[in-house]
Design a protein around this motif. Structure first.
Motif, PDB file in Angstrom:
ATOM      1  N   LYS A   1       0.831  -1.209   0.000  1.00 26.28           N
ATOM      2  CA  LYS A   1       0.000   0.000   0.000  1.00 26.28           C
ATOM      3  C   LYS A   1       0.865   1.258   0.000  1.00 26.28           C
TER       4      LYS A   1
ATOM      5  N   GLU B   1       0.971   4.191  -2.990  1.00 22.20           N
ATOM      6  CA  GLU B   1       0.705   5.606  -2.691  1.00 22.20           C
ATOM      7  C   GLU B   1       1.883   6.479  -3.110  1.00 22.20           C
TER       8      GLU B   1
ATOM      9  N   GLU C   1       1.663   9.274  -6.160  1.00 19.92           N
ATOM     10  CA  GLU C   1       1.971  10.665  -5.844  1.00 19.92           C
ATOM     11  C   GLU C   1       3.081  11.199  -6.745  1.00 19.92           C
TER      12      GLU C   1
END
Length: 560
Positions: free
Chosen positions: A370, A374, A378
Motif C-alpha cells: 500500500k 501511494e 503521488e
C-alpha cells in the motif's frame, strides 16, 4: 443477441456451492459455454429443458432421482459425471472402489482418490467401436499427442462393468496400475460419460501452486536454479521437471511447453462437444477473444531503474512497431511528464511491486504494498492502477497476495511466470487468464495474466520465441512477453522484440494491454454467467463472436 433455446443450454448440478465444485463452473466459463446452474432438487425441471446434464460431485443421488436421470438418458439425453456421484453406477457402467482407511488414522477426512498421476489415451485407439472412434476424433482434432501423458492431481478409483474406456489414469504411487479415467456407455438412445480425474482440483493446484515459505527444489540440469534465496512464484510450482517439460531450441532448452491446466479444461470441453453431438443439442459458446482472434499477444515492460533516457528510446521503438503495451512502474516510477507521454500513445501504466531491491525484513506485506502504491501514484500524479506485476516474480504464501490486490482495487496481476531459463513457457500450466479461489471457496476477483518469457536473447536463447507463440496459439491463450526498457541498449534484445512482434502479427495475434484483457475477460464472464441477460456496452458486445454446435458435421460454426 437473442436468447438461445433452453434445450440447447447445458444443465449443471454441483455438489457444493463453494470450493472445487464451484471452480468447475469457472472452467466452463473459460471455455465459453452457456449453462444453467441447477439445484439438485430441481433436477426434474432441468432434464425437461435440457439435452445435456452435467453433475459434479460429491453427490449422493436418491433412487427416485436416479430413475428420472436414467429415463432422461434412455430417451436420448447426454449425461456427464465429474467426480463421485453415488447412485448412478448402473447407468455409468462402472463402480467406485472404496479405498480402505488406514487402521491408525490421525484425523482429517478420507478422500476417495488415487492421488497424483498421469492421464493417457490408449495407444491403440483405432477401434471398430463407432462411439469410441467418434470421441477420439473430437479430441484429436485439437489436442496433440505430445500433450500426453497429462499430469493430474487426483482421480476416483473405479472398476468397469459395461462401459468403454476412453482414457486411463496411472498413479505415481502404482505405475504398473491403470485405472479407468474417462469412460462412456450407450444407454438406450443416449450416452453417459464418467470423467474420474479431479479436474477442478488439478487445474487449481497447478495454477495456484503450493504455499511458498522456502526455496523450491531445482532440476538437475542447472538451468532453473530456483533455490536462489529469493522467494518467488516458481518456488510454488507443482509440475514435474522431467515429465512436464519439452526440449526446444538448438541449445536444447527444457521448457514447460505443455499448458497442462489448459489441456484439462479443453478435455472437459471435448466431452461436452461429444455429448452435444450425440444428443443433437445445438449448444452455443463465445469465442475466447474479441472478433474471434486466434490468440492474444501482450507485451509488458518493467521499469527497473526508472532510467528515462532508456525509456524514451524504448518508447520510440514500441511506437514504431504500431502496438500498445503495458508499462509496469517500479517505485517511485517515472516523472509525471514521461508518464503522460507514454499514456498519450495509448499505452497502459501499471504497478511493479518491489520487495527485492531492499534488504528489509517483512517487505512482502500488505502495508508495504500500500505504501509503495501511494508513493508511486503521488510521484507520477496518476490516479490509480488497474494491474500489477511483482518485481523478480516475488511471492510468499499461496493466494493471500491476490486478496491484498483485490482489497486495493486491482483487477489484474501479472506475476506468475518464469524468472529462469529452465522455467520458460507455462510453469503454472496455463496461457489463459484465470481467477484464484480463497481457502473458504470464494472466487477472488483479481485476474491472473501470467507470462511465458522475458528479454529474448538475454534471459533465454533467441530461437525460443516462435515455439512459445505457436504453443499459445494452439490453446487460444495470451502470449505474454516482458521486455525491460533497461535493456534497450542491448541490440539482440531489441531485434528479438521486433522479430517476435512481426511473427505474432503473421500468426494472427490481437495485441492487447492488461487492462484490455481484464475488461474483456470480466465482460465475457458476466455475459456467460447471466446467459446474455446483462448490460454490456455495444462496442464490446459487437466483438463477442458466438458459435453454435453443428451436431451433424461435429464442428463449431459462427453465428452470423
Amino acid at each position: 443477441m437473442d436468447h438461445q433455446n433452453e434445450q440447447n443450454l447445458i444443465s449443471v448440478i454441483i455438489g457444493k456451492t463453494q470450493g472445487n465444485p464451484l471452480y468447475f463452473t469457472e472452467i466452463l466459463i473459460d471455455q465459453g459455454y452457456f449453462f444453467n446452474l441447477v439445484p439438485l432438487k430441481k433436477i426434474k425441471k432441468a432434464i425437461k429443458k435440457s439435452k445435456i446434464l452435467v453433475i459434479y460431485g460429491p453427490i449422493t443421488i436418491s433412487r427416485k432421482i436416479e430413475k428420472k436421470i436414467t429415463k432422461f438418458v434412455e430417451n436420448g439425453g447426454s449425461l456427464i459425471i465429474f467426480g463421485e456421484v453415488k447412485g448412478l453406477e448402473d447407468i455409468l457402467g462402472c463402480n467406485y472402489i472404496p479405498l480402505g482407511m488406514h487402521p491408525y488414522p490421525i484425523g482429517g477426512t478420507l478422500h476417495n482418490s488415487i492421488g497424483e498421476g498421469y492421464l493417457q489415451f490408449d495407444e491403440n485407439n483405432n477401434t471398430d467401436n463407432p462411439m469410441k472412434q467418434s470421441i477420439n476424433n473430437i479430441i484429436n482434432r485439437e489436442l496433440s499427442t505430445d500433450y500426453f501423458p497429462l499430469h493430474g492431481f487426483g482421480c476416483l478409483p473405479v472398476e468397469l462393468e459395461d462401459a468403454i474406456v476412453i482414457a486411463t489414469y496411472i498413479p505415481n504411487s502404482k505405475p504398473d496400475r491403470k485405472y479407468p479415467a474417462i469412460t462412456v456407455k450407450k444407454c438406450g438412445k443416449g450416452i453417459s460419460i464418467s470423467f474420474n480425474p479431479d479436474v477442478a482440483k488439478t487445474v487449481r493446484h497447478i495454477q495456484e501452486g503450493i504455499y511458498i515459505d522456502k526455496d523450491g527444489i531445482p532440476p538437475a540440469d542447472g538451468r532453473a536454479p530456483i533455490d536462489d534465496g529469493i522467494l518467488k512464484c516458481e518456488d510454488g510450482l507443482v509440475l514435474d521437471w522431467l515429465k512436464d517439460r519439452r526440449t526446444i531450441s538448438k541449445h536444447k532448452i527444457d521448457a514447460f511447453l505443455v499448458p497442462v491446466a489448459d489441456i484439462w479444461k479443453t478435455l472437459v470441453a471435448k466431452m461436452i462437444d461429444f455429448a452435444a453431438d450425440h444428443a443433437n443439442a445445438e449448444i452455443e459458446r463465445i469465442m475466447h477473444w474479441p472478433n474471434g482472434a486466434d490468440f492474444v499477444m501482450m507485451i509488458s515492460h518493467d521499469t527497473d531503474g526508472n532510467n528515462e533516457k532508456l525509456a524514451r528510446g524504448f518508447l520510440n521503438e514500441i511506437n514504431s512497431l504500431d502496438i500498445k503495451t503495458t508499462w509496469c512502474l517500479i517505485p517511485p516510477g517515472y516523472s509525471s511528464k514521461l508518464c503522460e507521454e507514454i499514456e498519450s500513445f495509448g499505452h497502459e501504466l501499471a504497478f511493479h511491486f518491489d520487495t527485492q531491491s531492499y534488504q528489509i525484513p517483512n517487505m512482502f506485506s500488505f502495508e508495504v504494498l500500500k505504501e509503495q502504491i501511494e508513493e508511486t501514484l503521488e510521484n507520477t500524479t496518476l490516479k490509480q492502477f488497474y494491474s500489477n506485476k511483482n518485481h523478480y516474480t516475488r511471492w510468499e504464501g499461496r493466494i493471500e497476495f491476490f486478496i491484498w490486490l483485490e482489497e486495493l482495487g486491482f483487477k489484474v496481476d501479472q506475476s506468475k511466470g518464469p524468472s529462469k531459463c529452465g522455467t520458460l513457457g507455462f510453469p503454472f500450466g496455463t496461457a489463459h487468464p484465470w481467477l484464484p479461489m480463497d481457502k473458504e471457496g470464494r472466487i477472488i476477483e483479481c485476474l491472473e495474466i501470467g507470462f511465458q518469457s522475458q528479454d529474448l536473447g538475454l534471459q533465454g536463447p533467441k530461437d525460443t520465441g516462435k515455439d512459445i507463440v505457436d504453443s499459445v496459439k494452439k490453446i487460444r491463450g495470451v502470449c505474454h512477453f516482458i521486455f525491460h526498457p533497461a535493456h534497450f541498449s542491448n541490440l539482440d534484445v531489441r531485434q528479438e522484440l521486433r522479430n517476435l512482434v512481426h511473427y505474432a502479427k503473421e500468426q494472427g495475434a490481437q495485441f492487447m494491454r492488461s487492462i484490455d484483457i481484464g475488461e474483456w475477460y470480466f465482460a465475457r464472464r458476466k455475459y456467460i454467467q447471466t446467459n446474455k441477460n446483462c448490460a454490456i456496452d455495444q462496442v464490446t458486445l459487437n466483438k463477442m463472436i458466438l458459435e453454435k454446435r453443428n451436431c451433424v458435421k461435429n464442428c463449431w460454426e459462427k453465428i452470423i
